[in-house]
Design a protein around this motif. Sequence first.
Motif, mmCIF file in Angstrom:
data_model
loop_
_atom_site.group_PDB
_atom_site.id
_atom_site.type_symbol
_atom_site.label_atom_id
_atom_site.label_comp_id
_atom_site.label_asym_id
_atom_site.label_seq_id
_atom_site.Cartn_x
_atom_site.Cartn_y
_atom_site.Cartn_z
ATOM 1 N N UNK A 8 0.701 -1.206 -0.059
ATOM 2 C CA UNK A 8 0.188 -0.063 -0.019
ATOM 3 C C UNK A 8 0.828 1.097 -0.111
ATOM 4 N N UNK A 9 2.137 1.069 0.181
ATOM 5 C CA UNK A 9 2.936 1.928 0.560
ATOM 6 C C UNK A 9 2.924 3.168 -0.834
ATOM 7 N N UNK A 10 3.004 2.631 -1.952
ATOM 8 C CA UNK A 10 2.735 3.511 -3.163
ATOM 9 C C UNK A 10 1.317 3.799 -3.767
ATOM 10 N N UNK B 62 -10.960 3.796 -1.606
ATOM 11 C CA UNK B 62 -11.562 2.652 -1.070
ATOM 12 C C UNK B 62 -10.534 1.592 -0.754
ATOM 13 N N UNK B 63 -10.522 1.042 0.600
ATOM 14 C CA UNK B 63 -9.775 -0.133 1.029
ATOM 15 C C UNK B 63 -10.756 -0.859 1.668
ATOM 16 N N UNK B 64 -10.841 -2.213 1.407
ATOM 17 C CA UNK B 64 -11.756 -3.114 2.009
ATOM 18 C C UNK B 64 -11.113 -4.370 2.344
ATOM 19 N N UNK B 65 -10.514 -4.818 3.252
ATOM 20 C CA UNK B 65 -9.923 -6.080 3.364
ATOM 21 C C UNK B 65 -10.519 -6.955 4.489
ATOM 22 N N UNK B 66 -11.729 -6.594 4.960
ATOM 23 C CA UNK B 66 -12.222 -7.303 6.101
ATOM 24 C C UNK B 66 -12.653 -8.508 6.005
ATOM 25 N N UNK B 67 -13.303 -9.236 7.171
ATOM 26 C CA UNK B 67 -13.620 -10.629 7.144
ATOM 27 C C UNK B 67 -12.919 -11.553 6.366
ATOM 28 N N UNK B 68 -11.404 -11.785 6.672
ATOM 29 C CA UNK B 68 -10.605 -12.486 6.021
ATOM 30 C C UNK B 68 -9.552 -12.968 7.370
ATOM 31 N N UNK B 69 -9.380 -14.277 7.306
ATOM 32 C CA UNK B 69 -8.505 -14.692 8.523
ATOM 33 C C UNK B 69 -7.041 -14.522 8.414
ATOM 34 N N UNK B 70 -6.650 -12.990 8.274
ATOM 35 C CA UNK B 70 -5.367 -12.850 8.299
ATOM 36 C C UNK B 70 -4.598 -13.095 9.642
ATOM 37 N N UNK B 71 -3.000 -13.013 9.477
ATOM 38 C CA UNK B 71 -2.696 -13.118 10.608
ATOM 39 C C UNK B 71 -2.584 -11.796 11.536
ATOM 40 N N UNK B 72 -2.495 -11.808 12.896
ATOM 41 C CA UNK B 72 -2.700 -10.583 13.700
ATOM 42 C C UNK B 72 -1.643 -9.612 13.277
ATOM 43 N N UNK C 131 -2.739 -2.211 13.412
ATOM 44 C CA UNK C 131 -3.329 -1.373 12.249
ATOM 45 C C UNK C 131 -2.207 -0.361 11.644
ATOM 46 N N UNK C 132 -1.913 -0.958 10.281
ATOM 47 C CA UNK C 132 -0.668 -0.687 9.907
ATOM 48 C C UNK C 132 -0.364 0.880 9.424
ATOM 49 N N UNK C 133 0.838 1.376 9.702
ATOM 50 C CA UNK C 133 1.034 2.614 9.325
ATOM 51 C C UNK C 133 0.903 3.105 8.001
ATOM 52 N N UNK C 134 1.061 1.963 6.964
ATOM 53 C CA UNK C 134 0.772 2.462 5.813
ATOM 54 C C UNK C 134 -0.703 3.009 5.453
ATOM 55 N N UNK C 135 -1.509 2.412 6.199
ATOM 56 C CA UNK C 135 -2.873 2.864 6.148
ATOM 57 C C UNK C 135 -3.207 4.360 6.561
ATOM 58 N N UNK D 108 -2.886 8.934 14.622
ATOM 59 C CA UNK D 108 -2.579 9.502 13.211
ATOM 60 C C UNK D 108 -3.994 9.077 12.237
ATOM 61 N N UNK D 109 -4.940 8.642 12.716
ATOM 62 C CA UNK D 109 -6.031 8.322 12.263
ATOM 63 C C UNK D 109 -6.610 9.326 11.769
ATOM 64 N N UNK D 110 -6.557 10.611 12.553
ATOM 65 C CA UNK D 110 -6.953 11.706 12.328
ATOM 66 C C UNK D 110 -6.721 12.440 10.768
ATOM 67 N N UNK D 111 -5.736 11.632 10.583
ATOM 68 C CA UNK D 111 -5.010 12.365 9.249
ATOM 69 C C UNK D 111 -6.065 12.006 7.916
ATOM 70 N N UNK D 112 -6.876 11.051 8.045
ATOM 71 C CA UNK D 112 -7.777 10.524 7.067
ATOM 72 C C UNK D 112 -8.988 11.151 6.995
ATOM 73 N N UNK D 113 -8.548 12.693 6.894
ATOM 74 C CA UNK D 113 -10.118 13.605 6.738
ATOM 75 C C UNK D 113 -11.090 13.315 5.784
ATOM 76 N N UNK D 114 -10.826 12.621 4.778
ATOM 77 C CA UNK D 114 -11.683 12.394 3.845
ATOM 78 C C UNK D 114 -12.695 11.132 4.220
ATOM 79 N N UNK D 115 -12.489 10.328 5.174
ATOM 80 C CA UNK D 115 -12.996 9.094 5.556
ATOM 81 C C UNK D 115 -14.464 9.613 5.761
ATOM 82 N N UNK D 116 -15.639 8.812 5.071
ATOM 83 C CA UNK D 116 -16.872 8.710 5.245
ATOM 84 C C UNK D 116 -17.309 7.433 5.955
#
Length: 982
Positions: A163-165, A171-181, A184-188, A211-219
């Motif tokens: 996601x770095x680049x 829109x980023x939707x990756x939920x409801x998958x059994x990923x490893x623990x 919340x990544x800094x890239x997000x 830093x979640x506050x940086x995502x000011x466009x989130x709806x």
Amino acid sequence: MSAANTSPRNLHFLYLLSLLCLLTGTNSDELQILLNIKTALQESNNNVFDSWESNNSVCKFTGITCNTDGSVKEIELSNQRLTGTPPFDSICQLQSLVKLSLGGNFLYGRVTENLNNCSRLQYLDLGNNFFSGSVPDISSLSGLAFLYVNNSGFSGTFPWNSLENMTSLVALSVGDNPFDRTPLPRQVVKLTKLNWLYLSNCSIEGQIPAAIGNLTELINFEVSDNYISGEIPPGITKLRKLWQLELYGNDLTGKLPIGFGNLTRLEMFDASSNYLEGDLSELRFSTQLVSLQLFENEFSGEVPAEFGDFKRIVNLSLYTNKLTGPLPQKLGSWADFNFIDASENFLSGPIPPDMCKNGKMKELLLLQNKFTGQIPLNYANCTSLTRFRVSNNSLSGVVPSGIWGLPKVNIIDIALNDFEGPITSDMEKAKSLNQLIAANNRLSGELPSEISQALALVSIDLSNNQFSGKIPATIGELKQLGSLHLEKNMLSGTIPDSLGSCHSLSDVNMAHNSLSGQIPSSLGSLPSLNSLNLSGNQLSGQIPLTLSYLKLSLIDLSSNRLTGPIPESLSIEAYNGSFAGNNGLCSQNINYFRRCLADSGLSRELRTLIVCFTLGSFALILSLGFFIYLKRNQRDHDRSLKKDSWDVKSFHVLSFTEDEILDSIKQENQIGKGGSGNVYKVSLANGNELAVKHIWNSDSGNRKRIRSSSPMLAKRAGSGISPEFEAEVQTLSSIRHVNVVKLYCSITSEDSSLLVYEYLPNGSLWDQLHTCKKMALDWETRYEIAVGAAKGLEYLHHGCERPVIHRDVKSSNILLDEFLKPRIADFGLAKIVQTNASKDSTHVIAGTHGYIAPEYGYTYRVNEKSDVYSFGVVLMELVTGKRPIEPEYGENKDIVNWVCSKVKTRDSVLAMVDSNIPETYKEEAIKVLKIAILCTTRLPTLRPTMRSVVQMLEDAEPCKLLGIIVSKDGNKKEELRNNDKV
């Protein structure tokens, strides 16, 4: 043509010609790529690929959008019921492709190819599918604006570094998958253009970064059902465009951050099932709220009065907190209010009167608080209500009569209050009512006869009230009634004999009333009755002998006026005290009762001896006669086999003779009996063992009678070989597969037929799962059985010259060898699809209850997908250990209904897995259960092929539980989390 003679006009013509040739070559390549996609993916009934033909322009293919130069720009095939594994290597050769949408299908398999050649992609949707393994390499997709892989089946570690680049992500939707623990990544939090972020149920841990506050466009921001701890960061108050915030199912602590009211556009807020505390004052200015879910926290203080002025709110769940004070009286009076659940708090004051003002309210749940006053009259006209629960409060007054007759309500729960007055005749309108709970009040008057017209009633509890008069004689019309509690009232008259018609009754308590007359003997005919308490009444007469037939865990007939003997089967220590206070009773076994006088001069012991001798002699005579009949019948049978002329057709090299088989067809060798004949075990001289099915030809008797009178008629009657025999021989004689039972030969005569198979020593899968022969099958064995049986069916459907429909797939027709390897068996109902018949179906009435696909209910046309349905039921048996039909499923319900009803939460799904399967394998079992659910889809066209089922089973591996149902945008469907009180 020389260069000197080449005019500008000719040069222009040559340029156009070259361009046309280039475009023609490009279009030809892209046509082949799209045709490769069509080959790799199977469609159901959407006909999406009908236009994908080589003689058609690719730009006219359904789901394809082209650029002006004719190159493929977009592939939109989402929600088309496609199965298979997409050929991503081919897809990524489409040089102009900017959108690839394959979400909402039944795609599966590991994606081993990377997607780096799809470098122009701006939109990628692989969500809501059944893939396995890791997310493919997407590191070069720097131009992506939309990435959906939610509920896709991927596991392992999500490639967060990729996601770095992707600075253009919206829109980023990756939920409801059994990923490893992972935290919340800094890239997000660097993706400042994001307006949609769905990370629910994908093993995010740690704290929400400031830093979640940086995502000011989130709806939309969703991180529910994870392992997030700590406080909600103040930075979240900077997200002033937020429309939805979902934080439920974590370990959050602390208070709502100061400034939360800045989120003035917030409509959907769910922070339920955490450890949040403090008051709700920060929500006073969230005037746009439509749904507020804060249940199962530790909030305290009063509900802000401003909530009463929220004009859009329709859903409010605050249950299991520590809230105090009144609810705002204008609450819910503005919008189409839907439900409120504020149960298990310390709320007081009156119930807000206008929450059903617009006639849309469905659920009113305020139990276990300190509410006072009366039930507002408005709710008597709230015909949309399905649940009305106000129990365990301090409410009083007369219950408005309309409440009793609400047409859609399925539970009325007003227990533990101070209500008075009658239950009115409005009950006749309560056609949906399942539970009537009004215990511990001061209700009075007679029970209305109209209660018997609420035919859906399952449970009635009117105990500890002041009801008087008779129990309605028509109460027996409540055929679904399972529990009846009328104790501690002032009821009189007799117990209605019609109560014996309530065959679902398991619990009856009428103690401490003034009931008189005799105990109806009809109560002894209630097959499910487990608890019967009639104590503290004025019942007289003898105890009905029919009560002896019941298997009661509790019976209490004490303190009545009963007389006569206590039935012997009730005179046991477990029922000590059950008959006390009945001076007229006698017993031969219970010491503190007087002994019963003999009916005649014979002692009790002598009478018993005479009865036993008579019955024993009669049984002995019957047994002897039956034994003689069987021996004679067996001799006739053996003699018939010996004298017949047999025709042997071998399908393998035989190591035995016809006589060896015929000599073994006798009763002591019989090991089974099926719908088409008996099965015998044959032990050969060389030590090998065989199984032989003996089938008497269905019309052999008729032909014998015909032959005696007319040879011509006998010839017309035909050979008489049973259709089951013909089907089995026709099917098995040409099949060579390790997972299909081997047929060595057939031996036929005029009157009967023999089929000689390999012998499978471990019986059937049904035996191992459901009978006394069962062994503790570990998960690896169950999984191998599933894969092997699936491969056998795949061969029948896809590997034979003409497809074979088995039509009776079930666990008893899956046999197991000495190594527990499966074989598909019993092809007595099988159908080979004829070349001159319909390609996809055949008219049949066949199968076994519990395994039959639902299309039998509206058509006799079935195809291979009917076998797929039946195999899905077998998979459910393997995972749950349950039979296809069990009493616990309910009337007219089977394992498919039961499984689907349990697919609600992670815990309810895990609870379905057989307790014999260790915890370490339950996640893998759930993956197989998902395949079973897919196989048992109601519409045949939505079921996968057996080839796809084999592929999905082979891809199954231990992993965390996948989400079963989510919407395309990643939002959990509300019905999956119905946390209202039961």
